[in-house]
Write an enzyme that holds these catalytic residues in place. Structure first.
Site, PDB file in Angstrom:
ATOM      1  N   GLU A 124     -34.272 -19.779 -61.654  1.00  0.00           N
ATOM      2  CA  GLU A 124     -34.371 -21.027 -61.082  1.00  0.00           C
ATOM      3  C   GLU A 124     -33.883 -22.069 -62.205  1.00  0.00           C
ATOM      4  OE1 GLU A 124     -37.811 -21.498 -58.572  1.00  0.00           O
ATOM      5  OE2 GLU A 124     -37.749 -23.661 -59.221  1.00  0.00           O
ATOM      6  N   ASP A 126     -34.131 -26.341 -62.651  1.00  0.00           N
ATOM      7  CA  ASP A 126     -34.460 -27.117 -61.882  1.00  0.00           C
ATOM      8  C   ASP A 126     -34.131 -28.631 -62.531  1.00  0.00           C
ATOM      9  OD1 ASP A 126     -35.691 -25.508 -60.077  1.00  0.00           O
ATOM     10  OD2 ASP A 126     -37.475 -25.370 -61.464  1.00  0.00           O
ATOM     11  N   GLU A 128     -36.103 -31.945 -61.181  1.00  0.00           N
ATOM     12  CA  GLU A 128     -36.960 -32.487 -60.147  1.00  0.00           C
ATOM     13  C   GLU A 128     -37.238 -34.202 -60.388  1.00  0.00           C
ATOM     14  OE1 GLU A 128     -39.459 -29.412 -61.447  1.00  0.00           O
ATOM     15  OE2 GLU A 128     -39.065 -28.277 -59.565  1.00  0.00           O
ATOM     16  N   GLY A 223     -52.685 -32.972 -58.776  1.00  0.00           N
ATOM     17  CA  GLY A 223     -53.419 -32.391 -57.734  1.00  0.00           C
ATOM     18  C   GLY A 223     -53.781 -33.063 -56.543  1.00  0.00           C
ATOM     19  N   ARG A 303     -51.492 -26.248 -74.164  1.00  0.00           N
ATOM     20  CA  ARG A 303     -51.324 -25.227 -72.850  1.00  0.00           C
ATOM     21  C   ARG A 303     -50.806 -23.860 -73.401  1.00  0.00           C
ATOM     22  NH1 ARG A 303     -46.053 -26.937 -69.232  1.00  0.00           N
ATOM     23  NH2 ARG A 303     -46.123 -25.179 -67.546  1.00  0.00           N
TER      24      ARG A 303
END
Ligand SMILES: *[C@@H]1O[C@H](CO)[C@@H](O)[C@H](O)[C@H]1NC(C)=O
Ligand SMILES: *[C@@H]1O[C@H](CO)[C@@H](O)[C@H](O)[C@H]1NC(C)=O
Ligand SMILES: *[C@@H]1O[C@H](CO)[C@@H](O)[C@H](O)[C@H]1NC(C)=O
Ligand SMILES: *[C@@H]1O[C@H](CO)[C@@H](O)[C@H](O)[C@H]1NC(C)=O
Length: 314
Positions: A124, A126, A128, A223, A303
């Site tokens: 992929e 992307d 966005e 979220g 992360r």
């Protein structure tokens, strides 16, 4: 005279304050550097020549004698287009105008993917565009996955140096054996070089091109903290300036219509201007990243305790 003087000072002060407020609310005005206009090298296609409806057909409207498409998102559905052909390398452009106003949770995506044919080892690339709650600014996110590397996000995020809701701007993906380039108005904002460090996650199978608008309430905005507010629907994005040039593959057996060796001579996408950045493009890339990038996975130590290996290869 004293009255005039006071009025003059007061007026000057008000203009000064107004300028500060205007500058603050619109953000600083940027003059982008000059760059080679890669998008000028390809012809522009009509919507019907290049795309089929992917989903939400009732929310897809072809306009301007077939050269533009309006894609909308409302309570019933988002919408999207998928390229008629699959490509193994190519140059892909769309000039996009984003919906104005409150667009929290709305995502406009322009991307290449082969998740439909390789669900467990898909590739992929992307672009966005994320509708944002804060200061109502859109954010550009780029990302790649290769051979199913979905557990490692390689996102980079940018603020745009223009208002993307006021006019059309070119968003481009260049993908060949040498590198992947993401460009905005022909200015490279990210380069992924195909080298030893990236080879295992470098997109290397045919992909389709997609343009979509969808409700990313659960995905994009912490979220679902700032979901799409349908009071402001429909959210309409317009797309024109369609360019798709590359090695088309047979969609049944995935055989490329061009051999690797013929790519460089027949297909300009593998030619010199497309395999290496010019010095102008390098300056443009540095400008975009220094001034407008605000997140890179390569700097996200919380992360990734161990950063992906390409992060240290630079
Ligand atoms: C509309 O498109 C058709 C075919 O693509 C072309 O022949 C025609 O001249 C166009 N009309 C206008 C008004 O641009
Ligand atoms: C494009 O295709 C749509 C349906 O697929 C059709 O309704 C429309 O008339 C076509 N437009 C042009 C300009 O060919
Ligand atoms: C890349 O990998 C190949 C084979 O694994 C090796 O021969 C080559 O030296 C490597 N190149 C670099 C720049 O590390
Ligand atoms: C892609 O991933 C599969 C495992 O899912 C692995 O067997 C294969 O060697 C990988 N291909 C490349 C080119 O890295």
């Amino acid at each position: 005279m004293a009255v005039f003087h006071h009025n003059f000072i007061l007026t000057s002060l008000l203009i000064f304050l107004r300028n500060i407020i205007v500058a603050y609310s619109r953000g600083p005005v940027y003059t982008p550097p000059n760059v080679d206009r890669l998008t000028d090298r390809f012809s522009r296609l009509s919507v019907n020549q290049s795309y089929n409806v992917f989903f939400g057909g009732a929310n897809v409207h072809v306009t301007n004698n077939g050269t533009s498409a309006d894609l909308s998102l409302d309570k019933s559905s988002g919408s999207g287009l998928v390229s008629k052909n699959k490509y193994y390398y190519g140059f892909f452009n769309a000039a996009i105008k984003l919906p104005a106003g409150f667009t929290s949770g709305v995502v406009v995506a322009y991307y290449l993917s082969n998740a439909d044919i390789f669900p467990h080892k898909h590739d992929e690339i992307d672009i966005e565009l994320l509708g944002h709650e804060k200061r109502r600014e859109w954010v550009l996110q780029t990302n790649i996955y290769g051979n199913g590397s979905v557990s490692t996000g390689r996102e980079e995020k940018f603020y745009l140096w223009f208002d993307p809701t006021q006019g059309f701007h070119d968003y481009t993906i260049l993908w060949n054996n040498h590198h992947i380039l993401f460009l905005v108005d022909n200015i490279p904002v990210r380069e992924v070089v195909h080298n030893n460090a990236t080879s295992s996650v470098y997109p290397s199978k045919p992909m389709s091109v997609y343009a979509t608008i969808w409700d990313a309430s659960q995905w994009a905005t912490h979220g679902g903290k700032y979901p799409v507010n349908y009071k402001f629907a429909p959210f309409v994005t317009s797309m024109t300036g369609i360019e798709m040039e590359g090695c088309i593959v047979n969609s049944k057996n995935m055989a490329p219509s061009c051999s690797k060796s013929s790519l460089s001579s027949i297909d300009p996408v593998d030619g010199e201007q497309f395999s290496k950045l010019s010095s102008q493009q390098i300056s443009g890339l540095e400008w975009a990243r220094r001034k407008h990038m605000f997140y890179s996975y390569c700097q996200d130590k919380p992360r990734y305790k161990v950063l992906p290996q390409e992060c240290s290869a630079k």
